[in-house]
Design an enzyme around this catalytic site. Structure first.
Site, PDB file in Angstrom:
ATOM      1  N   GLU A   7       0.844  -1.199   0.000  1.00 33.79           N
ATOM      2  CA  GLU A   7       0.000   0.000   0.000  1.00 33.79           C
ATOM      3  C   GLU A   7       0.881   1.252   0.000  1.00 33.79           C
ATOM      4  O   GLU A   7       1.840   1.350   0.777  1.00 33.79           O
ATOM      5  CB  GLU A   7      -0.872  -0.022   1.255  1.00 33.79           C
ATOM      6  CG  GLU A   7      -1.807   1.154   1.444  1.00 33.79           C
ATOM      7  CD  GLU A   7      -2.666   1.013   2.701  1.00 33.79           C
ATOM      8  OE1 GLU A   7      -3.583   1.817   2.879  1.00 33.79           O
ATOM      9  OE2 GLU A   7      -2.406   0.087   3.509  1.00 33.79           O
TER      10      GLU A   7
ATOM     11  N   LYS B  68      -9.153   2.633  -2.447  1.00 39.99           N
ATOM     12  CA  LYS B  68      -9.522   2.055  -1.152  1.00 39.99           C
ATOM     13  C   LYS B  68     -10.863   2.586  -0.680  1.00 39.99           C
ATOM     14  O   LYS B  68     -11.120   3.794  -0.718  1.00 39.99           O
ATOM     15  CB  LYS B  68      -8.429   2.378  -0.131  1.00 39.99           C
ATOM     16  CG  LYS B  68      -8.562   1.651   1.201  1.00 39.99           C
ATOM     17  CD  LYS B  68      -7.327   1.905   2.051  1.00 39.99           C
ATOM     18  CE  LYS B  68      -7.342   1.090   3.332  1.00 39.99           C
ATOM     19  NZ  LYS B  68      -6.115   1.304   4.129  1.00 39.99           N
TER      20      LYS B  68
ATOM     21  N   CYS C  51      -5.470  -3.220   1.999  1.00 45.03           N
ATOM     22  CA  CYS C  51      -5.309  -3.278   3.448  1.00 45.03           C
ATOM     23  C   CYS C  51      -6.620  -3.544   4.194  1.00 45.03           C
ATOM     24  O   CYS C  51      -7.174  -4.636   4.123  1.00 45.03           O
ATOM     25  CB  CYS C  51      -4.629  -1.996   3.926  1.00 45.03           C
ATOM     26  SG  CYS C  51      -3.931  -2.118   5.602  1.00 45.03           S
TER      27      CYS C  51
END
Length: 265
Positions: free
Chosen positions: A42, A110, A144
Site C-alpha cells: 500500500e 480504497k 489493506c
C-alpha cells in the site's frame, strides 16, 4: 497458471524516485525467477508514513510515476501492482494500479480507510469490483483494511475473481499477527480464492510494520510468508484448477448462489 511474486518492501518516505528504483530492482529479480506478476505494498510509491506530505506527493493515474511503472513492466515482461496516492480533481485517494506493459493501468481506490491518519489524508471510494485478467486468471484488488470486511472479498468472489491481491500497510500491534496468519487465510478459504497480502517491513519513522506478508491458497493453505522485519520477495504458483476438490468439499459460493436464487426467483 501464474507465478506470483510479493515484495515485502521497506519504502522510502516521500521519495518516489527511490521507491521506483526499489520496485524496479524487485521486478528484475522476480522476472529472473520467472514471475508473471509482482505485488508491492500500500502506498509503495510514496511511502505509507508520508503524512502531511501525502497531498503534495499525490499523482494522477496518467502521470510520470505510473508511466515509469509501465516502462518497468515492459522492460522485464512482468505485470505490477503498486500503491500510490492518487490525485483526481481536488481529491486524493489511497489507490493501487495494476500495470501490464503499455496497456492502460487499471486503478482501484480504497473504500475502507483505517483510523484518523488515513481519514485525514484521503477520500474513501465507494466499494467497487475492479478486475483484471492475466494468464487467463481473473484478478481482483483490495487495499489493506478492505480485506478485513468479509463482504468485500465475497463481492469479488461472486464476480468470478480467482486471485485477490491486497497491497497493505499493516502496522505492528497486538492483533497484527492474527490478521496476517488467521483472518487473511480465512478470507481466502471462505471464498475459495487465492489471496496475496503484500505488507511493508521495518520502521519508516512514523510507523513500525508487521511484515508477515502472505500468499494463501484457495483452500486456506499458507503458500508463502515473510518474516516480521526484513524485506523479502515471496513466490507462489497460482493455479485455480488445483482447488476444484476444495470447492466441492467447501461449496460456500455455490450454496450461497442456490439460496439467493430461491429467495429471488
Amino acid at each position: 497458471m501464474m507465478r506470483l511474486a510479493v515484495y515485502q518492501m521497506q519504502a522510502a518516505v516521500a521519495d518516489i524516485d527511490r521507491n521506483l528504483e526499489k520496485i524496479e530492482d524487485a521486478a528484475r529479480a522476480a522476472a529472473g525467477n520467472n514471475a508473471d506478476l509482482l505485488v508491492t505494498p500500500e502506498l509503495s510509491l510514496s511511502g505509507y508514513g508520508a503524512g502531511d506530505q501525502m497531498k503534495s506527493l499525490a499523482m494522477t493515474a496518467d502521470g510520470a510515476a505510473l508511466k515509469a511503472l509501465q516502462r518497468i513492466s515492459s522492460a522485464y515482461d512482468i505485470a505490477l501492482i503498486a500503491g500510490f496516492p492518487e490525485l483526481s480533481g481536488n481529491k486524493v485517494y489511497n489507490s493501487a494500479a495494476f500495470v501490464d506493459g503499455q496497456k492502460e493501468p487499471i486503478i482501484y481506490r480504497k473504500s475502507h480507510l483505517y483510523g484518523g491518519y488515513e481519514k485525514s489524508l484521503f477520500t474513501a471510494e465507494e466499494p467497487k469490483t475492479v478486475k483484471a485478467v492475466l494468464n487467463g486468471i481473473v484478478i481482483g484488488m483490495l487495499i489493506c483494511y478492505d480485506v478485513e470486511f468479509p463482504e468485500n472479498v465475497r463481492r469479488l468472489a461472486m464476480a468470478g475473481v480467482e486471485l485477490v491481491l491486497v497491497p497493505t500497510a499493516l502496522p505492528a500491534g497486538d492483533y497484527s499477527s492474527f490478521i496476517a496468519r488467521n483472518l487473511v487465510p480465512t478470507r481466502a478459504f471462505e471464498n475459495q480464492v487465492t489471496l496475496a497480502y503484500a505488507n511493508h517491513s521495518g520502521n519508516d519513522g512514523a510507523f513500525e510494520y508487521q511484515g508477515q506478508s502472505v500468499i494463501v491458497g484457495a483452500d486456506g493453505t499458507l503458500l508463502a510468508e515473510g518474516a516480521q522485519h526484513d524485506e523479502a520477495l515471496l513466490y507462489a504458483e497460482v493455479d485455480p484448477a488445483q482447488y476444484e476438490g476444495s470447492k466441492e468439499q467447501n461449496s460456500y459460493l455455490a450454496d450461497l448462489e442456490s439460496v439467493s436464487s430461491k429467495r429471488h426467483p
